[in-house]
Design a protein around this motif. Structure first.
Motif, PDB file in Angstrom:
ATOM      1  N   ALA A  33       0.820  -1.219   0.000  1.00 42.99           N
ATOM      2  CA  ALA A  33       0.000   0.000   0.000  1.00 42.99           C
ATOM      3  C   ALA A  33       0.854   1.270   0.000  1.00 42.99           C
ATOM      4  CB  ALA A  33      -0.940  -0.001   1.198  1.00 42.99           C
ATOM      5  N   PHE A  34       1.951   1.264   0.747  1.00 39.67           N
ATOM      6  CA  PHE A  34       2.828   2.439   0.820  1.00 39.67           C
ATOM      7  C   PHE A  34       4.271   2.066   0.445  1.00 39.67           C
ATOM      8  CE2 PHE A  34      -0.775   3.228   3.571  1.00 39.67           C
ATOM      9  CZ  PHE A  34      -1.146   4.520   3.225  1.00 39.67           C
ATOM     10  N   PHE A  35       4.399   1.076  -0.388  1.00 35.15           N
ATOM     11  CA  PHE A  35       5.724   0.599  -0.810  1.00 35.15           C
ATOM     12  C   PHE A  35       6.541   1.745  -1.419  1.00 35.15           C
ATOM     13  CE2 PHE A  35       8.704  -1.121  -3.874  1.00 35.15           C
ATOM     14  CZ  PHE A  35       9.272  -2.196  -3.216  1.00 35.15           C
ATOM     15  N   ALA A  36       7.789   1.870  -0.951  1.00 36.12           N
ATOM     16  CA  ALA A  36       8.739   2.840  -1.509  1.00 36.12           C
ATOM     17  C   ALA A  36       8.268   4.293  -1.401  1.00 36.12           C
ATOM     18  CB  ALA A  36       9.090   2.496  -2.944  1.00 36.12           C
ATOM     19  N   CYS A  37       7.470   4.585  -0.375  1.00 31.24           N
ATOM     20  CA  CYS A  37       7.202   5.995  -0.049  1.00 31.24           C
ATOM     21  C   CYS A  37       8.415   6.471   0.746  1.00 31.24           C
ATOM     22  CB  CYS A  37       5.912   6.129   0.749  1.00 31.24           C
ATOM     23  SG  CYS A  37       4.417   5.782  -0.210  1.00 31.24           S
ATOM     24  N   ASP A  38       9.502   6.717   0.057  1.00 30.63           N
ATOM     25  CA  ASP A  38      10.797   6.820   0.711  1.00 30.63           C
ATOM     26  C   ASP A  38      11.087   8.173   1.328  1.00 30.63           C
ATOM     27  OD1 ASP A  38      11.067   7.956  -1.807  1.00 30.63           O
ATOM     28  OD2 ASP A  38      12.297   6.323  -2.577  1.00 30.63           O
ATOM     29  N   ALA A  39      10.101   9.090   1.332  1.00 34.49           N
ATOM     30  CA  ALA A  39      10.240  10.342   2.079  1.00 34.49           C
ATOM     31  C   ALA A  39       9.419  10.330   3.366  1.00 34.49           C
ATOM     32  CB  ALA A  39       9.827  11.529   1.217  1.00 34.49           C
ATOM     33  N   LEU A  40       8.575   9.301   3.535  1.00 33.97           N
ATOM     34  CA  LEU A  40       7.711   9.204   4.708  1.00 33.97           C
ATOM     35  C   LEU A  40       8.554   9.123   5.975  1.00 33.97           C
ATOM     36  CD1 LEU A  40       4.675   8.996   5.385  1.00 33.97           C
ATOM     37  CD2 LEU A  40       4.927   6.510   5.319  1.00 33.97           C
TER      38      LEU A  40
ATOM     39  N   ILE B  66      -1.879  -5.962   8.417  1.00 37.92           N
ATOM     40  CA  ILE B  66      -0.988  -5.209   7.523  1.00 37.92           C
ATOM     41  C   ILE B  66      -0.504  -6.157   6.446  1.00 37.92           C
ATOM     42  CG2 ILE B  66       1.177  -3.927   7.347  1.00 37.92           C
ATOM     43  CD1 ILE B  66       0.865  -3.136  10.263  1.00 37.92           C
ATOM     44  N   GLY B  67      -0.713  -5.806   5.193  1.00 37.73           N
ATOM     45  CA  GLY B  67      -0.372  -6.686   4.084  1.00 37.73           C
ATOM     46  C   GLY B  67       1.121  -6.775   3.812  1.00 37.73           C
ATOM     47  N   ALA B  68       1.497  -7.734   2.987  1.00 36.33           N
ATOM     48  CA  ALA B  68       2.893  -7.959   2.626  1.00 36.33           C
ATOM     49  C   ALA B  68       3.499  -6.709   1.998  1.00 36.33           C
ATOM     50  CB  ALA B  68       3.000  -9.139   1.668  1.00 36.33           C
ATOM     51  N   SER B  69       4.698  -6.369   2.432  1.00 36.03           N
ATOM     52  CA  SER B  69       5.471  -5.241   1.881  1.00 36.03           C
ATOM     53  C   SER B  69       4.718  -3.913   1.941  1.00 36.03           C
ATOM     54  CB  SER B  69       5.893  -5.532   0.431  1.00 36.03           C
ATOM     55  OG  SER B  69       6.691  -6.691   0.358  1.00 36.03           O
ATOM     56  N   ALA B  70       3.789  -3.785   2.870  1.00 36.14           N
ATOM     57  CA  ALA B  70       2.939  -2.588   2.931  1.00 36.14           C
ATOM     58  C   ALA B  70       3.755  -1.306   3.075  1.00 36.14           C
ATOM     59  CB  ALA B  70       1.945  -2.716   4.077  1.00 36.14           C
ATOM     60  N   PHE B  71       4.814  -1.347   3.874  1.00 39.89           N
ATOM     61  CA  PHE B  71       5.668  -0.166   4.075  1.00 39.89           C
ATOM     62  C   PHE B  71       7.127  -0.465   3.717  1.00 39.89           C
ATOM     63  CE2 PHE B  71       2.010   0.362   6.855  1.00 39.89           C
ATOM     64  CZ  PHE B  71       1.627   1.670   6.595  1.00 39.89           C
TER      65      PHE B  71
END
Length: 431
Positions: free
Chosen positions: A109-116, A128-133
């Motif tokens: 869902a938020f994969f590679a939101c790399d500024a978060l 929480i799903g696989a690789s969600a964050f």
């Protein structure tokens, strides 16, 4: 009029959508009701309505059309499920507030939101799903409330969150920690695991280089997966869970500060290839009687190893590379009485300094022994070195016996009173 024009323009920039198409600050029930220009210009977004999750709904448009979005506030929105890939690769997103009634966060869902920068999970989140964050490389803090309903954290959910630091508290409802959940989170310093945790998946904490001190593994863990703690180079102490049965390949490989003694409980039947490879500070190891074999490179490179206590009367088959890189003649191998000659003739084991394991049978040592019943088993802990542990029924009939150290357990078939004896000291338990 000209004098007030800048203030007028500033005020217009704060208007809510859809009133102004180029506003940077957007507050709306749904993003779908905003104009294309407003979505493109949106930097700070707050949604307050019931969010749509399918087709060309709110999350699809947030991801694909709000490409300048830095802040997303959903605290006043109604949404029980965030769909998979919802905010995948939104590289500018720095701030996220999740809906208060949220229950599920989808895969990637938020994969590679790399500024978060930080993440707080509402107590309502249970899945929480696989690789969600995964690959959210700037997240520094993860807050999970004590009353969290979270029971599932998907595989690799936080993999590669390399700025995540502090201690991670896993909620009590999580029974199985899945593969790679915190792999590559190299700044995590501690982890608190629930006492009822049953398994730790492969690569769960692999590469957590700053995970330090002692990690208290839940007592009911039966399986630690392959490379679960591989390359945790600051880890100094591990107390193995009493229920451990399977230790996966390379589980603690490269943990070069892991020192002292590793005592595997009597339930352990499998130690994987390279499980302790490169644990160059490890000084002693206790191998229970039911381990089926010592596989390739299990203790290779454990250059500080001084003592092995092994409780199998018949030599356990050992791979030729199990102790690669060690001068085995300088390592004491304590074996059960009567099995010395068998070990002296056994491949690999014959290279050690073989001695008979001496039972520690003084009052001080036996004072630490305790027995209790849980989940249909009697658990005995605090067992001194080379102790004979026996289980009897109330009629005095011997039901089971083992030679052990540290922790042992026996399965109970029928309700009633049982007697446990450790080197002659007796303990009565009720099932």
């Amino acid at each position: 009029m000209k004098k007030n024009l800048p203030l007028l323009i500033l005020g217009l920039g704060l208007l809510t959508c859809p009133g102004l198409s180029w506003a940077q600050n957007v507050t709306s029930a749904n993003i779908t009701s905003c104009s294309a220009d407003a979505k493109a210009a949106a930097v700070n977004v707050k949604l307050t309505g019931t969010l749509t999750t399918t087709n060309n709904g709110d999350f699809r448009q947030l991801r694909d059309l709000c490409y300048n979005m830095v802040s997303l506030d959903l605290s006043s929105a109604t949404c029980s499920s965030i769909p998979k890939n919802a905010m995948h690769s939104r590289h500018l997103l720095k701030t996220l507030v999740l809906p208060n009634n949220l229950s599920t966060i989808g895969t990637q869902a938020f994969f590679a939101c790399d500024a978060l920068q930080s993440l707080t999970l509402p107590s309502s989140v249970n899945n929480i799903g696989a690789s969600a964050f995964a690959q959210c490389k700037s997240i520094t803090t993860l807050s999970i409330p004590e009353n969290s309903g979270l029971y599932n954290i998907g595989s690799y959910a936080f993999e590669g969150c390399e700025s995540l630091s502090g201690t991670i508290n896993i909620p009590t409802k999580v029974l199985n920690l899945r593969d790679g959940v915190f792999a590559g989170c190299k700044n995590i310093e501690g982890v608190s695991l629930p006492s009822n945790l049953q398994s730790i998946g492969a690569n769960a904490f692999a590469g957590c280089e700053k995970l330090t001190g002692e990690v208290a593994l839940g007592r009911m863990i039966t399986r630690i997966g392959a490379s679960a703690f591989a390359d945790c180079k600051s880890l100094t102490e591990i107390n193995m869970p009493r229920g451990l049965q399977i230790l996966g390949d390379a589980a603690f490989m490269g943990c070069d500060k892991l020192a002292g003694s590793i005592v595997l409980p009597s339930n352990t039947v499998q130690i994987g290839k390279g499980a302790f490879m490169g644990c160059s500070s490890l000084e002693s190891i206790v191998i229970p009687a039911d381990v089926s074999e010592i596989k390739a490179a299990t203790f290779a490179g454990c250059t500080s190893l001084q003592t092995i206590n092994i409780y199998a009367s018949t030599p356990i088959p050992a791979n030729a590379t199990a102790f690669a890189g060690l001068d085995c003649s300088q390592i004491t191998l304590n074996v059960p009485e009567g099995s010395e000659e068998a070990y002296k003739e056994a491949p690999v084991w014959k290279n050690f300094n073989i001695k008979v394991a001496t039972s520690i049978n003084n009052a001080e040592s036996l004072s630490n022994v305790s027995a209790s019943v849980e989940d249909g088993r009697v658990w005995i802990k605090g067992i001194p070195q080379a102790s004979t542990v026996k289980l009897y029924n109330v009629q005095g009939q011997l039901l089971s016996s083992t030679l052990a150290e540290g922790t042992a357990s026996f399965s109970l078939q029928n309700r009633g009173v049982y007697i446990v004896k450790v080197n002659g000291s007796s303990f009565k338990v009720q099932y």
